[in-house]
Design a protein around this motif. Sequence first.
Motif, short mmCIF file in Angstrom:
data_model
loop_
_atom_site.label_atom_id
_atom_site.label_comp_id
_atom_site.label_asym_id
_atom_site.label_seq_id
_atom_site.Cartn_x
_atom_site.Cartn_y
_atom_site.Cartn_z
N GLU A 177 -1.08 6.50 2.84
CA GLU A 177 -0.37 7.72 3.25
C GLU A 177 0.47 7.50 4.51
OE1 GLU A 177 -0.32 10.68 1.60
OE2 GLU A 177 -1.23 9.38 0.10
N TRP A 178 0.39 6.27 5.06
CA TRP A 178 1.00 6.03 6.36
C TRP A 178 2.50 6.35 6.39
CZ3 TRP A 178 4.69 2.11 7.10
CH2 TRP A 178 5.12 1.97 8.42
N GLN A 235 3.25 10.09 6.10
CA GLN A 235 2.93 10.82 7.33
C GLN A 235 3.93 10.52 8.43
OE1 GLN A 235 -1.07 9.59 7.93
NE2 GLN A 235 -1.89 11.03 6.41
N LEU A 236 4.29 9.23 8.53
CA LEU A 236 5.22 8.84 9.59
C LEU A 236 6.56 9.55 9.40
CD1 LEU A 236 5.85 6.91 12.00
CD2 LEU A 236 6.82 5.37 10.30
N LEU A 237 7.05 9.56 8.14
CA LEU A 237 8.34 10.17 7.88
C LEU A 237 8.28 11.67 8.15
CD1 LEU A 237 9.35 8.22 4.66
CD2 LEU A 237 10.33 7.98 6.94
N GLU A 238 7.17 12.28 7.77
CA GLU A 238 7.01 13.71 8.05
C GLU A 238 7.03 13.98 9.55
OE1 GLU A 238 3.46 14.81 6.05
OE2 GLU A 238 4.46 14.92 4.09
N ILE A 249 -5.62 2.91 -3.94
CA ILE A 249 -6.66 3.47 -3.07
C ILE A 249 -7.96 2.70 -3.22
CG2 ILE A 249 -8.01 5.54 -2.60
CD1 ILE A 249 -5.51 7.11 -3.71
N GLU A 250 -8.29 2.42 -4.48
CA GLU A 250 -9.52 1.69 -4.77
C GLU A 250 -9.47 0.29 -4.16
OE1 GLU A 250 -11.72 0.47 -8.84
OE2 GLU A 250 -10.47 2.26 -8.90
N MET A 251 -8.32 -0.34 -4.35
CA MET A 251 -8.16 -1.72 -3.87
C MET A 251 -8.29 -1.79 -2.36
SD MET A 251 -7.51 -4.73 -5.03
CE MET A 251 -6.34 -5.17 -6.28
N LEU A 252 -7.75 -0.80 -1.68
CA LEU A 252 -7.80 -0.82 -0.22
C LEU A 252 -9.19 -0.50 0.30
CD1 LEU A 252 -4.46 0.94 0.73
CD2 LEU A 252 -5.03 -1.46 0.98
N SER A 253 -9.85 0.43 -0.37
CA SER A 253 -11.14 0.86 0.16
C SER A 253 -12.27 -0.07 -0.25
CB SER A 253 -11.43 2.29 -0.27
OG SER A 253 -11.36 2.37 -1.69
N SER A 254 -12.24 -0.55 -1.49
CA SER A 254 -13.37 -1.38 -1.90
C SER A 254 -12.91 -2.56 -2.77
CB SER A 254 -14.38 -0.54 -2.67
OG SER A 254 -13.72 0.13 -3.71
N PRO A 255 -12.30 -3.56 -2.14
CA PRO A 255 -11.94 -4.75 -2.91
C PRO A 255 -13.20 -5.46 -3.40
CG PRO A 255 -11.62 -5.13 -0.58
CD PRO A 255 -11.96 -3.69 -0.72
N LYS A 256 -13.15 -5.98 -4.63
CA LYS A 256 -14.36 -6.58 -5.20
C LYS A 256 -14.46 -8.07 -4.89
CE LYS A 256 -14.82 -3.37 -9.04
NZ LYS A 256 -13.44 -2.78 -8.94
N ALA A 312 0.83 -1.20 0.00
CA ALA A 312 0.00 0.00 0.00
C ALA A 312 0.86 1.26 0.00
CB ALA A 312 -0.92 -0.01 1.22
N GLN A 313 2.04 1.20 0.63
CA GLN A 313 2.93 2.36 0.66
C GLN A 313 3.64 2.56 -0.68
OE1 GLN A 313 2.37 3.78 3.47
NE2 GLN A 313 1.31 1.90 4.08
N MET A 314 3.90 1.48 -1.36
CA MET A 314 4.82 1.52 -2.49
C MET A 314 4.13 1.67 -3.84
SD MET A 314 7.53 1.24 -0.77
CE MET A 314 8.78 1.10 -2.01
N ALA A 315 2.99 1.02 -4.01
CA ALA A 315 2.49 0.82 -5.37
C ALA A 315 1.44 1.85 -5.76
CB ALA A 315 1.91 -0.58 -5.49
N ASP A 316 1.37 2.14 -7.08
CA ASP A 316 0.29 2.96 -7.61
C ASP A 316 -0.91 2.07 -7.90
OD1 ASP A 316 1.97 5.24 -7.74
OD2 ASP A 316 2.93 4.33 -9.48
N ARG A 317 -0.60 0.88 -8.38
CA ARG A 317 -1.67 -0.08 -8.67
C ARG A 317 -1.31 -1.40 -8.01
NH1 ARG A 317 -2.30 -1.69 -14.16
NH2 ARG A 317 -0.20 -0.88 -14.48
N ILE A 318 -2.31 -2.21 -7.69
CA ILE A 318 -2.07 -3.51 -7.06
C ILE A 318 -2.76 -4.58 -7.88
CG2 ILE A 318 -2.45 -4.93 -5.01
CD1 ILE A 318 -2.32 -2.46 -3.33
#
Lengths: 542, 275
Positions: free
Chosen positions: A527-528, A531-534, A242-249, A221-227
């Motif tokens: 975004e984890w 955010q963590l690095l920031e 984002i789509e994959m994480l929020s609404s897997p089919k 989730a941190q690395m990829a644009d698509r999964i």
Amino acid sequence: MQNDTLLTIRNLRIEGFSDGSWTEIIHGVDLDLRRGEVLGLIGESGAGKSTIGLAAMGFCRDGCRISDGEINFAGMDMRAISAQDKRGLFGKKIAYVAQSAAASFNPAHKLINQYLEGPMIHNTSSVKEAKKEANEIFEKLQLPNPDTIGFRYPHQVSGGQLQRAMTAMAMSCNPDLIIFDEPTTALDVTTQIEVLSAIRDIVKAYNAAAIYITHDLAVVAQMADRIKVLLRGDEIEEASTIEMLSSPKEDYTKTLWSVRSIKAQAKTPISQEQVPAIKLAGVSAQYGQVQVLDNVSMEIYAGRTLAVVGESGSGKSTAARVMTGLLPARQGQVLFNGNEVPISLAGRDKSDLKRVQMIYQMADTALNPRQKISEIIGRPAQFYLGLNKVQTRERVRDLLSQIELEPDEYFDRYPSELSGGQKQRIGIARALAAEPEVIICDEVTSALDQLVAEGILRLLARLQEQNNLGYMFITHDIATVRAIADEVVVMQAGKVVEQGPKEAIFAPPHEPYTKLLLESVPEMDPEWLTQLLEARAAATSI
Amino acid sequence: MKKLFETAPPTAIFGMIIVAIYLILMLFAPLIAPYSETSIVGQQFEPWGGAFLLGTDNLGRDFLSRLIYAARNTVGLALLTTVVAFALGGFSGLLAAARGGWVDQLLSRIVDVMMSIPSLIFSLLLLTIAGTNALTLILVIGVLDSTRVFRLARAVALNVVVTDFFEASRLRGEGLMWQIRREILPNVMAPLIAEFGLRFCFVFLTISALSFLGLGIQVPSADWGSMVRDNATLISFGDITPLIPAGAIALLTVAVNFIVDWFLRLSSGLKITKG
């Protein structure tokens, strides 16, 4: 849009050779990758992630062959071009970062010389220039002392640094495509963060495309644009991160997402008069001259789980070795049920030995490959309980059904005929066969896929309830600790940093090290990492 | 068992046939050989054919008969010696690996000392002291060759001793003998079997060499090494007879190794399937 596509794979089919015939292991997978894009490949072991990753290079492991499909890299048909042309591409246009950097570097050469191989073979720059570039890349990857680290040998740098050095090697010719094959799986969570952020930044800086292979959702989730989710050589689904994480089919994807859902039932707190089944009291231990444990105390109670967490080298496993007597303590005591026992294995009698059993991380090496399941499980029962042949048979069958394996089917098998999860179950059965009071579980789930690991954890929880077992659960996986622990011990560099009930450890305020450890566990939020690095950057700049 | 032999590769079948022929010759030597082992039945160095299929030797004994009887002496001795070498070297090697510590140090250093003396010279020395009869021959070569077996057995067993399953058996409190027999031995069988074939051939050659030097099997018993020596002069006349015993040694060596190769493939590949 069309020119933007770097890699196209269509209907890829790969066959593997086993038992004298070719069986298809990849069943027609499509893949598209644009320049500057990172695609995450995710799935359990055996899903074909690495095979597809290597196939993108037009390469197959021994015993495999590409039977059908198209692989088009930057306008070239990777299946058709000659081996010589391929060699021209490897390292220069396509680079590969392997899972275990320690195993992939040549231990006899300095890092810089191994780094230089790519630029020299492909004649992309002179030695001098390449060395200068190496410094720059080392610096970008946040390696310490970038101008001198190259002159070290692989064993002189840490695992995380080595993994970054390998990434640097991959970047040396400024490739268009990099394939990362589980680059952080072998690393501790705290080190993983460094490597992840380094890889992410450099891929972005060079505008390279990457295929990122992993089994860890939170990492991808941190690395990829698509999964892209794979299962047994088939694509399950593909979507933007984002789509994959929020609404897997697909249902399978959903199960992957919901794995870490075990909740240990809250147990009654320990009463004052309860005597710990095993207690380490002020134990120190050494390997040769090196102090590995320093005044460590911990207690394991019947029916409860003590989780011991920490990075590798923090002394978790050593504490277990002291408990079992494999490594005699230099100072301190080992107490079973309040009675002191001899510190070394040789001094303990059978009834002491019977009380503590171990389950190992690598089920492969923990089971004798030349013994049948019936002997592996039967031997402790025979040895400790003095059962005769008929009784042992019965006991083995009983244990097999307890670990949810069909007795008739598995009784006469050899370990090599079992899957990873089944082997681990046999390891559990062997420990149970002794009818112990405490079982030490040394990273028992870390070599397993998430779904399989979950099954093992559920089994352990059930067995604990049935037999009132005490567990010492050694792990570096915080999620597992949250799921099953009652008490937690946090260790660092041979010392106990913090210990207490789980609720207290996981609730603020934290010790600094515990905080670092907890923060470093990747979360399912894309975004984890950012955010963590920031947050960390802000904290250090103040 | 039947199925096992059906799947044997042609080389192994060839090896088994050869070994079977040798065994039959050994067991039924008095029935097969046309003359007795030691009696002088003709002139010296009679040519092939006629009453003597392979001619006679330097004393006028039937060459073929001596060749057949020699199989008994040479192969029998070599087999026994190899068994002694393996029993001694294999056991102490596994013991050294399983126990470690001073047991390992002591055994390993003894072996080092023994290996530092060239084995042929050492065996010549020992045989001169102890006298040459079949028993001392077996013991001397067996003990000297056991050092090689010790090294191998210890090395392969060390790989097993560091595994988790061996640690599990230590934690269980298993006795040493059980550990050696059930945990280590099954896992080191493959290299030991391979070594057995090789060692057998070496022992065989050592016995032949010693016999050639006059310290092996004593006259008038026949053996292939001394048969080469006794009849070596024929070579200068273009007669290949002295090479026949040498050929017999070579053939058996090849046959045994074919079988060992097959064993090795079976024991290493039978239960290991690629996951």
